[in-house]
Design a protein around this motif. Sequence first.
Motif, PDB file in Angstrom:
ATOM      1  N   ILE A 219       2.082   6.042   2.098  1.00 41.11           N
ATOM      2  CA  ILE A 219       1.258   5.123   2.883  1.00 41.11           C
ATOM      3  C   ILE A 219       0.362   4.318   1.945  1.00 41.11           C
ATOM      4  O   ILE A 219       0.123   3.143   2.136  1.00 41.11           O
ATOM      5  CB  ILE A 219       0.402   5.919   3.884  1.00 41.11           C
ATOM      6  CG1 ILE A 219       1.323   6.596   4.876  1.00 41.11           C
ATOM      7  CG2 ILE A 219      -0.562   5.025   4.599  1.00 41.11           C
ATOM      8  CD1 ILE A 219       0.627   7.564   5.777  1.00 41.11           C
ATOM      9  N   LEU A 220      -0.088   4.968   0.890  1.00 40.75           N
ATOM     10  CA  LEU A 220      -0.957   4.276  -0.045  1.00 40.75           C
ATOM     11  C   LEU A 220      -0.201   3.232  -0.850  1.00 40.75           C
ATOM     12  O   LEU A 220      -0.736   2.204  -1.201  1.00 40.75           O
ATOM     13  CB  LEU A 220      -1.560   5.274  -1.028  1.00 40.75           C
ATOM     14  CG  LEU A 220      -2.604   6.200  -0.476  1.00 40.75           C
ATOM     15  CD1 LEU A 220      -3.128   7.073  -1.582  1.00 40.75           C
ATOM     16  CD2 LEU A 220      -3.729   5.394   0.113  1.00 40.75           C
ATOM     17  N   LEU A 221       1.063   3.547  -1.154  1.00 42.58           N
ATOM     18  CA  LEU A 221       1.762   2.704  -2.112  1.00 42.58           C
ATOM     19  C   LEU A 221       2.242   1.397  -1.495  1.00 42.58           C
ATOM     20  O   LEU A 221       2.430   0.430  -2.199  1.00 42.58           O
ATOM     21  CB  LEU A 221       2.965   3.469  -2.682  1.00 42.58           C
ATOM     22  CG  LEU A 221       2.545   4.653  -3.538  1.00 42.58           C
ATOM     23  CD1 LEU A 221       3.756   5.409  -3.992  1.00 42.58           C
ATOM     24  CD2 LEU A 221       1.762   4.179  -4.734  1.00 42.58           C
ATOM     25  N   GLY A 222       2.462   1.384  -0.181  1.00 43.15           N
ATOM     26  CA  GLY A 222       2.940   0.161   0.440  1.00 43.15           C
ATOM     27  C   GLY A 222       1.938  -0.968   0.248  1.00 43.15           C
ATOM     28  O   GLY A 222       0.748  -0.810   0.470  1.00 43.15           O
ATOM     29  N   LYS A 223       2.431  -2.090  -0.185  1.00 40.75           N
ATOM     30  CA  LYS A 223       1.529  -3.213  -0.433  1.00 40.75           C
ATOM     31  C   LYS A 223       1.254  -3.903   0.883  1.00 40.75           C
ATOM     32  O   LYS A 223       2.164  -4.412   1.534  1.00 40.75           O
ATOM     33  CB  LYS A 223       2.182  -4.170  -1.412  1.00 40.75           C
ATOM     34  CG  LYS A 223       1.228  -5.222  -1.933  1.00 40.75           C
ATOM     35  CD  LYS A 223       1.927  -6.136  -2.909  1.00 40.75           C
ATOM     36  CE  LYS A 223       0.948  -7.153  -3.441  1.00 40.75           C
ATOM     37  NZ  LYS A 223       1.629  -8.113  -4.309  1.00 40.75           N
TER      38      LYS A 223
ATOM     39  N   THR B 272      -0.400  -6.845   2.414  1.00 40.55           N
ATOM     40  CA  THR B 272      -1.038  -8.135   2.208  1.00 40.55           C
ATOM     41  C   THR B 272      -0.710  -9.016   3.391  1.00 40.55           C
ATOM     42  O   THR B 272       0.069  -8.659   4.265  1.00 40.55           O
ATOM     43  CB  THR B 272      -0.517  -8.797   0.926  1.00 40.55           C
ATOM     44  OG1 THR B 272       0.902  -8.768   0.960  1.00 40.55           O
ATOM     45  CG2 THR B 272      -0.989  -8.073  -0.300  1.00 40.55           C
TER      46      THR B 272
ATOM     47  N   LEU C  69      -2.900 -10.021   9.767  1.00 46.48           N
ATOM     48  CA  LEU C  69      -4.206  -9.696   9.185  1.00 46.48           C
ATOM     49  C   LEU C  69      -5.304 -10.647   9.626  1.00 46.48           C
ATOM     50  O   LEU C  69      -6.357 -10.211  10.039  1.00 46.48           O
ATOM     51  CB  LEU C  69      -4.157  -9.642   7.661  1.00 46.48           C
ATOM     52  CG  LEU C  69      -3.373  -8.468   7.067  1.00 46.48           C
ATOM     53  CD1 LEU C  69      -3.390  -8.546   5.554  1.00 46.48           C
ATOM     54  CD2 LEU C  69      -3.939  -7.147   7.512  1.00 46.48           C
TER      55      LEU C  69
ATOM     56  N   ARG D 206       3.028  15.285  -2.367  1.00 46.32           N
ATOM     57  CA  ARG D 206       2.101  14.275  -2.849  1.00 46.32           C
ATOM     58  C   ARG D 206       2.098  14.222  -4.374  1.00 46.32           C
ATOM     59  O   ARG D 206       2.014  13.165  -4.971  1.00 46.32           O
ATOM     60  CB  ARG D 206       0.703  14.582  -2.318  1.00 46.32           C
ATOM     61  CG  ARG D 206      -0.269  13.467  -2.561  1.00 46.32           C
ATOM     62  CD  ARG D 206      -1.543  13.675  -1.806  1.00 46.32           C
ATOM     63  NE  ARG D 206      -1.368  13.460  -0.380  1.00 46.32           N
ATOM     64  CZ  ARG D 206      -2.380  13.345   0.468  1.00 46.32           C
ATOM     65  NH1 ARG D 206      -3.606  13.421   0.041  1.00 46.32           N
ATOM     66  NH2 ARG D 206      -2.160  13.171   1.735  1.00 46.32           N
TER      67      ARG D 206
ATOM     68  N   ALA E   4      -2.806  -2.481  -4.894  1.00 45.16           N
ATOM     69  CA  ALA E   4      -1.792  -1.461  -5.145  1.00 45.16           C
ATOM     70  C   ALA E   4      -0.411  -2.059  -4.941  1.00 45.16           C
ATOM     71  O   ALA E   4      -0.129  -2.659  -3.912  1.00 45.16           O
ATOM     72  CB  ALA E   4      -2.003  -0.278  -4.207  1.00 45.16           C
TER      73      ALA E   4
END
Lengths: 241, 194
Positions: free
Chosen positions: A217-221, A223, B60, A210, B191
């Motif tokens: 997992i956090l970095l994937g955008k 949307t 979504l 880390r 992000a």
Amino acid sequence: MTLNQNLSTVESGLKSELRKKGIVIATLEDFYNWGRRSSIWPLQFGLACCAIEMIATACARYDLARFGAELFRASPRQADLMIISGTVTKKMAPQVVRLYNQMPEPKYVITMGACSIAGGPFIDGTNVLKGIDRYIPVDVHLPGCPPRPEALLWGITELQRKIDGQEIEKNEWYQRGLKREFPIPEFGPKGLIPKFNPDVWRPETASRRRERYGDPILLGKKTAAPKFETFGDPNVKVGTV
Amino acid sequence: MNPAEIKTKLESEFPGIPIQIVGEGLLLGPEDLVRVARFLKESGEFKMNYLSSITAVDYLEHLESVYHLYSVDQRTGPVVLRVRVPRDNPRIPSLVHLFRSAEFQEREAYDMMGIRYEGHPDLRRIFMWEGFEGYPLRKDYLPENEDVLEWDDVEWLERHGVTVPAEYKQYAQDLKAAGKEARAERPKPGAEAV
């Protein structure tokens, strides 16, 4: 006065010095370990693509028989080496631990490939166990994706070195009360219960992965997908949405 | 055959059917899916007798089920059908009675995305086990944090004769007292992908 001197404590420097003069000193322990390391019987099972490399290792070109480990046994009760060759999914993990528990002592484990070491390329997947060493002890970690047959041969010779270094009197499977069986994880609502066995494995206090890479997992955008509706006729109402 | 031609054919067959061309696919309502699929399969013109894949997509705002139909006899295809359903109540009629290949694929879409295919003979989870909660491929699914023991794990381990270190036990107890679950963190808004 020291009678019954233990020959196994002959120092290795003296041994090699005598060997140059043509004198070979061997102890009972040497023979014992030589016998054990030259007839490793692996458990015959494969989990993913690493198993193909394991099969290739056992076949004629690489010929695992040269190292005395060619006798793949189909039953855990006759095997003493478990080559975990491939991805351990969470659905498979209880069976792997159960097979380990059914193996007789002495038993050894080689994790073959990145997946069985730590999850490999599937480390962010919800379905893959992040390393089988969370539940059972591992003797040799063998990296690669998948490791070539030469690498597996290296892993087995490494295990043989480990067996060579074991002392008869201190062997743990001769100790009283040894119970190398580990509780088999169960399926829970979010994943396996327990997530790891603290007797065997503990997470690092600071995760190097880390720190170095962040949490993928956090970095994937995440949307919304592109609006394809602009291609169609906006006046036509379709479905309930 | 391009989607516009198929659309006009379908509209002449079923007058008043709402169809919209979205990309390369035909967007249908869930109530029209079965009759359109049956027509495509059984009409002499299309003979779409092979359902190649069923995919579920999470947009979504809603979920979509995408069907790819081919004709093995005429070597044509794919005809792409898309069915859009709301996220909170995703229900789509099943196509198993038309195409047997739909059976496992619908189970997979149900397992991973939670779309309920009504009329499916055996709608169970296929990859995950029974008793698993949530649908792992939905974009709002947060996997568990596997480096933290929770209270269930601590109880289980103690029941199986494993001594849990005090700090893990304390942490699990704190989590339980706070009513939290050890999940991966939610992605921060805005992000960027690296």
